[in-house]
Motif scaffolding. Sequence first.
Motif, PDB file in Angstrom:
ATOM      1  N   LEU A  78     -25.397  15.812  24.154  1.00  0.00           N
ATOM      2  CA  LEU A  78     -25.485  16.210  22.918  1.00  0.00           C
ATOM      3  C   LEU A  78     -25.123  14.527  21.865  1.00  0.00           C
ATOM      4  O   LEU A  78     -25.965  13.701  21.536  1.00  0.00           O
ATOM      5  CB  LEU A  78     -24.713  17.051  21.790  1.00  0.00           C
ATOM      6  CG  LEU A  78     -24.836  17.210  20.573  1.00  0.00           C
ATOM      7  CD1 LEU A  78     -26.484  17.224  19.935  1.00  0.00           C
ATOM      8  CD2 LEU A  78     -23.399  18.415  20.104  1.00  0.00           C
ATOM      9  N   PRO A  79     -23.910  13.834  22.988  1.00  0.00           N
ATOM     10  CA  PRO A  79     -23.477  13.253  21.985  1.00  0.00           C
ATOM     11  C   PRO A  79     -24.903  12.068  22.698  1.00  0.00           C
ATOM     12  O   PRO A  79     -25.034  11.390  21.327  1.00  0.00           O
ATOM     13  CB  PRO A  79     -22.302  12.949  23.119  1.00  0.00           C
ATOM     14  CG  PRO A  79     -21.874  14.171  23.491  1.00  0.00           C
ATOM     15  CD  PRO A  79     -23.629  14.756  23.363  1.00  0.00           C
ATOM     16  N   SER A  80     -24.810  11.844  24.070  1.00  0.00           N
ATOM     17  CA  SER A  80     -26.393  10.963  23.834  1.00  0.00           C
ATOM     18  C   SER A  80     -27.409  10.806  23.438  1.00  0.00           C
ATOM     19  O   SER A  80     -27.431   9.686  23.108  1.00  0.00           O
ATOM     20  CB  SER A  80     -26.426  10.837  25.435  1.00  0.00           C
ATOM     21  OG  SER A  80     -26.986  11.808  25.809  1.00  0.00           O
ATOM     22  N   LEU A  81     -28.029  12.025  23.210  1.00  0.00           N
ATOM     23  CA  LEU A  81     -29.065  12.330  22.095  1.00  0.00           C
ATOM     24  C   LEU A  81     -28.598  11.836  20.920  1.00  0.00           C
ATOM     25  O   LEU A  81     -29.324  11.039  19.663  1.00  0.00           O
ATOM     26  CB  LEU A  81     -29.366  13.815  21.584  1.00  0.00           C
ATOM     27  CG  LEU A  81     -30.022  14.038  20.595  1.00  0.00           C
ATOM     28  CD1 LEU A  81     -31.699  13.509  20.934  1.00  0.00           C
ATOM     29  CD2 LEU A  81     -30.636  15.747  21.048  1.00  0.00           C
ATOM     30  N   ILE A  82     -27.784  12.401  19.636  1.00  0.00           N
ATOM     31  CA  ILE A  82     -27.203  11.933  19.164  1.00  0.00           C
ATOM     32  C   ILE A  82     -27.099   9.921  18.533  1.00  0.00           C
ATOM     33  O   ILE A  82     -27.642   9.595  17.799  1.00  0.00           O
ATOM     34  CB  ILE A  82     -26.014  12.002  17.853  1.00  0.00           C
ATOM     35  CG1 ILE A  82     -25.820  13.812  18.237  1.00  0.00           C
ATOM     36  CG2 ILE A  82     -25.396  11.772  16.864  1.00  0.00           C
ATOM     37  CD1 ILE A  82     -24.758  14.227  17.161  1.00  0.00           C
ATOM     38  N   GLY A  83     -26.418   9.617  19.823  1.00  0.00           N
ATOM     39  CA  GLY A  83     -26.483   8.333  20.223  1.00  0.00           C
ATOM     40  C   GLY A  83     -27.815   7.254  19.895  1.00  0.00           C
ATOM     41  O   GLY A  83     -27.599   6.674  18.861  1.00  0.00           O
ATOM     42  N   GLY A 109     -22.277   3.875  18.807  1.00  0.00           N
ATOM     43  CA  GLY A 109     -21.128   2.911  18.756  1.00  0.00           C
ATOM     44  C   GLY A 109     -21.185   2.619  16.763  1.00  0.00           C
ATOM     45  O   GLY A 109     -20.242   1.732  16.228  1.00  0.00           O
ATOM     46  N   ALA A 110     -22.318   3.289  15.754  1.00  0.00           N
ATOM     47  CA  ALA A 110     -21.663   3.397  14.541  1.00  0.00           C
ATOM     48  C   ALA A 110     -20.577   3.570  14.291  1.00  0.00           C
ATOM     49  O   ALA A 110     -19.926   4.319  14.797  1.00  0.00           O
ATOM     50  CB  ALA A 110     -23.063   3.850  13.601  1.00  0.00           C
ATOM     51  N   GLU A 111     -20.537   2.720  13.032  1.00  0.00           N
ATOM     52  CA  GLU A 111     -18.926   3.130  12.352  1.00  0.00           C
ATOM     53  C   GLU A 111     -18.668   4.287  11.231  1.00  0.00           C
ATOM     54  O   GLU A 111     -19.535   4.739  11.019  1.00  0.00           O
ATOM     55  CB  GLU A 111     -18.628   1.840  10.882  1.00  0.00           C
ATOM     56  CG  GLU A 111     -17.033   2.171  10.512  1.00  0.00           C
ATOM     57  CD  GLU A 111     -17.354   0.727   9.224  1.00  0.00           C
ATOM     58  OE1 GLU A 111     -16.299   0.973   8.636  1.00  0.00           O
ATOM     59  OE2 GLU A 111     -18.266  -0.119   9.212  1.00  0.00           O
ATOM     60  N   ARG A 112     -17.900   4.951  12.070  1.00  0.00           N
ATOM     61  CA  ARG A 112     -17.774   6.624  11.364  1.00  0.00           C
ATOM     62  C   ARG A 112     -16.907   6.124   9.380  1.00  0.00           C
ATOM     63  O   ARG A 112     -15.887   5.023   9.863  1.00  0.00           O
ATOM     64  CB  ARG A 112     -17.112   7.591  11.859  1.00  0.00           C
ATOM     65  CG  ARG A 112     -17.498   6.817  12.904  1.00  0.00           C
ATOM     66  CD  ARG A 112     -16.609   7.827  14.615  1.00  0.00           C
ATOM     67  NE  ARG A 112     -17.042   7.868  15.832  1.00  0.00           N
ATOM     68  CZ  ARG A 112     -16.398   8.837  16.852  1.00  0.00           C
ATOM     69  NH1 ARG A 112     -15.476   9.284  16.550  1.00  0.00           N
ATOM     70  NH2 ARG A 112     -17.156   9.038  17.959  1.00  0.00           N
ATOM     71  N   VAL A 113     -17.626   7.491   9.065  1.00  0.00           N
ATOM     72  CA  VAL A 113     -17.365   7.349   7.529  1.00  0.00           C
ATOM     73  C   VAL A 113     -16.534   8.665   7.538  1.00  0.00           C
ATOM     74  O   VAL A 113     -17.388   8.473   7.514  1.00  0.00           O
ATOM     75  CB  VAL A 113     -18.422   6.349   6.462  1.00  0.00           C
ATOM     76  CG1 VAL A 113     -17.556   6.565   5.044  1.00  0.00           C
ATOM     77  CG2 VAL A 113     -18.906   5.141   7.027  1.00  0.00           C
TER      78      VAL A 113
END
Length: 224
Positions: A78-83, A109-113
Amino acid sequence: MSGPEVSSRERILGRVRRALADVPGDGAPPAGPAYEQEVERGYLRRHGDLDAAGTVELLAENLADYRALVHRCSEAELPSLIGRLLAARGARTVVVPPGLDPDWLSGTGAERVEDTATDSPERLDAVDSVVTACAVAIAETGTIVLDGGPDQGRRRITLVPDHHVCVVRVPEQVVSSVPEALERLDPVRPSTWISGPSATSDIELDRVEGVHGPRTLEVVLVSA
């Protein structure tokens, strides 16, 4: 001396209360020939006899029919797919519900809001994507339901950003029908029912997406 001004809302509610004054609180119809009998609700709770795997397949089919993008993976993937999904969108920022599993976004690597009560529509409109879980998914209608839980966040975060990635755990979060979904939902919680990306059409049936919500809905079916 005149009394306080009564609003239109108060007038309407007052009429409703007067009309229901003689109705029993147990839901039974009041006595007397002037009243209709209680409505028979013997409808089917579900249609067909699909097993769990077949119900998940039906969900995927109907999601795709509504133009949602459907992906499948394991919990470990899941983490790699969402990435990859966020990278394919060029997402630099992603809004995150407070209770979302932080490991889900470890591949981006997207900034989390953070989802906060002070978020303005303008601030959310500047966010590229949103990632959430869901409360339940309905196979027969291809519908994802969010109820504002900790891993889903406030309704606004899934209505303003243009790209929504929604994670569904299969088969445990998938039901066959709307009645089965309602049995799982708390009626006092705010629910958002999503069948594909936001779309509308004019009188000539020209479809326009992204008018009332995300232009792109990606649903990830995650198996244990």
